[in-house]
Design a protein around this motif. Structure first.
Motif, mmCIF file in Angstrom:
data_model
loop_
_atom_site.group_PDB
_atom_site.id
_atom_site.type_symbol
_atom_site.label_atom_id
_atom_site.label_comp_id
_atom_site.label_asym_id
_atom_site.label_seq_id
_atom_site.Cartn_x
_atom_site.Cartn_y
_atom_site.Cartn_z
ATOM 1 N N TYR A 532 0.861 -1.164 -0.063
ATOM 2 C CA TYR A 532 0.116 -0.039 -0.064
ATOM 3 C C TYR A 532 0.808 1.093 -0.020
ATOM 4 O O TYR A 532 1.917 1.168 0.277
ATOM 5 N N ARG A 539 -3.408 8.028 -2.409
ATOM 6 C CA ARG A 539 -3.424 6.778 -2.062
ATOM 7 C C ARG A 539 -2.961 5.812 -3.165
ATOM 8 O O ARG A 539 -3.327 6.351 -4.312
ATOM 9 N N GLN A 597 -9.103 -1.201 -4.752
ATOM 10 C CA GLN A 597 -9.955 -0.354 -3.541
ATOM 11 C C GLN A 597 -10.185 -0.877 -2.181
ATOM 12 O O GLN A 597 -9.537 -0.375 -1.299
ATOM 13 N N ASP A 598 -10.886 -2.025 -2.235
ATOM 14 C CA ASP A 598 -11.180 -2.813 -1.119
ATOM 15 C C ASP A 598 -9.867 -3.416 -0.507
ATOM 16 O O ASP A 598 -9.564 -3.401 0.664
ATOM 17 N N TRP A 600 -6.704 -1.729 -0.831
ATOM 18 C CA TRP A 600 -6.288 -0.584 -0.085
ATOM 19 C C TRP A 600 -6.784 -0.382 1.368
ATOM 20 O O TRP A 600 -6.076 -0.162 2.298
ATOM 21 N N TRP A 601 -8.364 -0.572 1.500
ATOM 22 C CA TRP A 601 -8.881 -0.211 2.907
ATOM 23 C C TRP A 601 -8.246 -1.235 3.841
ATOM 24 O O TRP A 601 -7.980 -1.144 4.860
ATOM 25 N N LEU A 610 -5.207 4.577 8.862
ATOM 26 C CA LEU A 610 -6.340 5.293 9.250
ATOM 27 C C LEU A 610 -6.084 6.078 10.830
ATOM 28 O O LEU A 610 -5.699 5.482 11.667
#
Length: 801
Positions: A532, A539, A597-598, A600-601, A610
């Protein structure tokens, strides 16, 4: 094992007068066995628990020396058999297309020589910012995992962003040191929290506390190369009186001196030498003789440079033949839209930068050659990384002569900067080239430093040479690598087991992956499958040849507003087929983009990324961010002579408020001159001094204006009280408003001045508060540092209102 227990049993016999009970003997045997298992790694034989247990005599101890085994001294820890030396060089703010070894326009003979005998890595990645990359480099963990999501000057109180390196992520230097290595750090240290960087410490996160036996360098993000503030271990280095002093040369000198000294003393011990010069971070300062060879070399501009560098990169094989040059990043002007004066100014700024880069590679060459002249030098791993992130766009669209303006949220104009074109590169300016040149230095990629979503911010050249092992001189490697992979690779090559416990603290797992197999085999499997990226809302995520990217803010814009994470536009690239990120496939493959994207989270949650925080310059205000202060809530401070180099975050917080400074001094019969108290220097700050015997107060407003208030009369001999009354006109929460300054002698007003504006956010870069002299650069140009006060100072008191 049983023989090893005899001394303990004999000791118990001597104390009790009889053989110890079987129960005690069993307990002792159990502890000894358990300790042996914990302290030893079955796979390599190096300890998995550090430090090692204290020495215990393993022979028999009788009643006298006559019935005891011969004495045995504890021996120094030995590194694994055949352990190589390690020289790790990390340049600052350098791009993929900057140096000649990777197709750039700046000479790099040291890189050339190492690449000719070793390997060039074309897909090595950093974090897009300096301190985060350095934390990852030292620990083998991701930057947010070790609380280094940003630089310390913008730290916040979330776990991934405190800038306080956790003890459960020990550094490679500490591990190597406890496994028999000699360790040194020369140059930039930007991983000590700013509020811990004063003479009061604590010192466990200074370089010496992070595993380095020796440190010589500076504790800041950048530094004047002509008037630096340096430390040797924890001691402030006196200001040099050499008129030709230059920082990079000084750092190289100390690196050479250290490695020669320790290898002479202990020729059989390996060393770990980490050299981190301040170049090519701003200020772009270098002696004129290094600039002159580049005169006229960049007159064709940044667009032509990118085309030329791209062609050279293909010839060198560091960019695939089928790759495409990316478009100029949004917001950057085309060279042919500039007028003649802009072109002249910007070309000169690039000439200065080129000389700056050529010099640092030359000085690193002196270090490399000194190491190679030592016995057994072939068994040295040289790792040369050209940049802790991409080249910096913080000079803004029009270039800069004072980068502190950027950090205070102010743009500069080329018209003003043109006035000092002939002084660029010298000690009077903190200059930085325009953003479009930074983009060109990152050829062939999009964007620049700070932009973690694209390779312009995160892909840097790396060269590895190890004459005793690497035989494929001039080889190229294209496996995906990241900064966190350096530590596990070194452990792998040396034969070190990453400790499960270090200094009493259980360690979190190393997150990087060794790329040791790649050194021998260009076709070795790529082992780093997922990575990441994140910096201030920008991002990115890599997985098995795919990259998803979400740009946030242009890096030349210090004001970040309007960010909405749910509306951020994502791009998708297949970098196995598209080396440069030239073709966005998001519209063609929405399912793949969604999956990335998922991912990355998930990675963000796992690594303390976060909460996302996109704020920029406002985070530089320590008081607003609630960062720790050694002074706590104190509003009155008394300092004495010898108090110098007090860092910003340990000094009184005087911005955007009223305050007074009171100095009790004694003037000799012969008169006095010199600095009484100062905060900051070249790029912003103030100073109270005597010049020609007259009290003088200078307020340096970000090098744009230097307001000077001078008393009409000289001070007579004897004791005097000088006071600066600084009356801020803004209300609470208002930044950078006007102020009235009144200068008083023995309680009487002697001079007064109005400041139409005051510094709003960042008073200086790397320079703090001094009493009795000016450590670092001058606040104005009427004196030469250190400008020590020739009278006597009893005390200096600052009261915040």
């Amino acid at each position: 094992m049983l023989k090893a227990m005899i001394p303990a049993m004999n000791l118990m016999r001597g104390v009790t007068g009889s053989v110890a009970s079987a129960g005690l003997a069993t307990v002792a045997l159990t502890f000894a066995f358990t300790g042996s298992v914990l302290a030893q790694s079955a796979s390599t034989g190096t300890p998995s628990v550090l430090p090692r247990s204290d020495f215990q005599f393993s022979g028999t101890v009788g009643r006298t020396i006559l019935d005891s085994d011969p004495p045995q001294f504890p021996q120094p820890v030995q590194a694994p058999q055949g352990a190589p030396n390690v020289v790790l060089i990390l340049l600052d703010d350098a791009g993929y297309g900057q140096f000649a070894t990777f197709g750039g326009g700046i000479a790099s003979p040291t890189m050339d020589a190492l690449a000719a005998e070793g390997l060039r890595f074309t897909r090595f990645h950093t974090t897009a910012l300096c301190s985060p990359t350095r934390a990852a480099l030292m620990t083998g963990r991701n930057h947010h995992s070790v609380a280094a999501g940003v630089i310390a000057e913008t730290a916040t109180g979330y776990e991934g962003y405190t800038a306080i390196l956790p003890r459960n992520a020990g550094t490679v230097a500490e591990v190597l040191r406890q496994n028999g290595y000699m360790t040194a750090w020369i140059g930039k240290n930007h991983n000590t929290p700013t509020w811990e960087a004063s003479a009061a410490g604590p010192f466990d996160r200074w370089a010496n506390g992070l595993g380095f036996d020796y440190f010589y360098g500076f504790n800041a993000g950048d530094m004047s190369h002509f008037n630096p503030i340096l430390y040797e271990n924890r001691n402030l280095v006196p200001t040099s009186d050499d008129p030709d002093y230059y920082l990079t040369t000084d750092l190289a000198d100390h690196a050479v001196d250290w490695v020669r000294k320790v290898k002479t003393i202990a020729p059989d011990r390996p060393f770990f030498l980490y050299v981190a010069p301040g170049a090519t971070h701003s200020p772009h300062q270098v002696p004129e003789q290094w600039i002159e060879p580049y005169r006229g070399k960049f007159d064709a501009g940044w667009d032509a440079y990118r085309e030329q560098a791209f062609a050279r990169q293909k010839e060198l094989g560091v960019v695939p033949a089928e790759a495409e040059l990316t478009a100029r990043s949004d917001g950057l002007p085309a060279w042919d839209t500039l007028n003649a004066d802009q072109k002249r100014l910007y070309a000169r700024m690039m000439e200065v930068f080129a000389g700056y880069g050529a010099n640092v590679d030359h000085e690193m060459g002196r270090v490399v050659e000194a190491v190679k002249a030592l016995p057994g030098a072939d068994n040295t791993i040289f790792i040369y990384i050209a940049g802790d992130n991409g080249s910096s766009a913080e000079g803004g669209i029009e270039g800069s002569v004072n980068e502190n303006l950027f950090f205070n949220g102010f743009p500069e104009s080329w018209q003003e900067n043109l006035k000092v074109i002939d002084e660029l590169g010298g000690p009077k300016h903190y200059n930085h080239f325009p953003s479009a040149w930074a983009h060109a230095m990152n050829t062939p990629f999009q964007w620049t430093k700070q932009v973690a979503s694209h390779f312009g911010g995160t892909r840097n050249p790396m060269i590895v040479s190890w004459p005793a092992r690497i035989t494929e001189g001039g080889g190229v490697r294209s496996q995906f690598l990241h900064t966190i992979d350096i530590v596990p690779t070194l452990y792998d090559l040396i034969g070190i087991t990453p400790p499960a416990e270090l200094n009493g603290v259980p360690q979190k797992p190393i997150e990087g992956i060794s790329f040791a197999p790649v050194l021998d085999d260009a076709g070795a499997e790529e082992r780093h499958k997922v990575q990441y990226f994140e910096m201030a809302g920008a991002r990115g995520i890599y997985e098995d040849g795919w990259v998803a990217s979400a740009m946030a803010f242009a890096p030349w814009n210090p004001i970040h507003t309007g960010y909405d994470v749910d509306k951020q536009e994502w791009e998708l690239y297949n970098i196995d087929e598209d080396f440069t990120q030239a073709h966005d496939l998001a519209a063609e493959n929405p399912e793949k983009l969604r999956q990335m994207q998922d991912l990355w989270w998930a990675e963000a949650a796992r690594h303390n990324v976060l909460p996302l925080d996109w704020r920029a310059v406002e985070r530089l205000n320590s008081e607003e961010m609630g960062r720790p202060s050694l002074a706590g809530d104190a509003t009155s401070f008394t300092y004495y002579p010898g108090q110098v180099a007090l860092p910003n975050d340990a000094a009184p917080r005087i911005l955007n408020r009223s305050w007074t400074l009171t100095a009790d001094i004694d003037v000799p019969e012969s008169g006095a001159q010199g600095m009484i108290a100062t905060h900051g220097g070249l790029v912003g700050g103030y100073g109270l001094y005597l010049r020609d015997g007259r009290p003088t107060f200078v307020y340096n407003y970000l090098a744009l204006e230097r307001h000077t208030i001078t008393a009409p009369d000289q001070l007579p001999a004897g004791k005097a009280e000088l006071q600066v009354d600084f009356a801020y006109h803004g209300a609470a929460g208002e930044f950078g408003k006007s102020a009235t300054v009144t200068l008083k002698v023995n309680g009487s007003d002697v001079a007064k001045g109005e400041l139409p504006k005051t510094i709003p956010i960042q008073i200086s870069l790397g320079e703090g508060f001094d009493v009795g002299e000016d450590v670092g650069s001058a606040v104005d140009f009427t004196y030469t540092p250190p400008f020590a006060f020739t009278g006597a100072i009893e005390q200096v008191k600052i009261d915040l209102k």
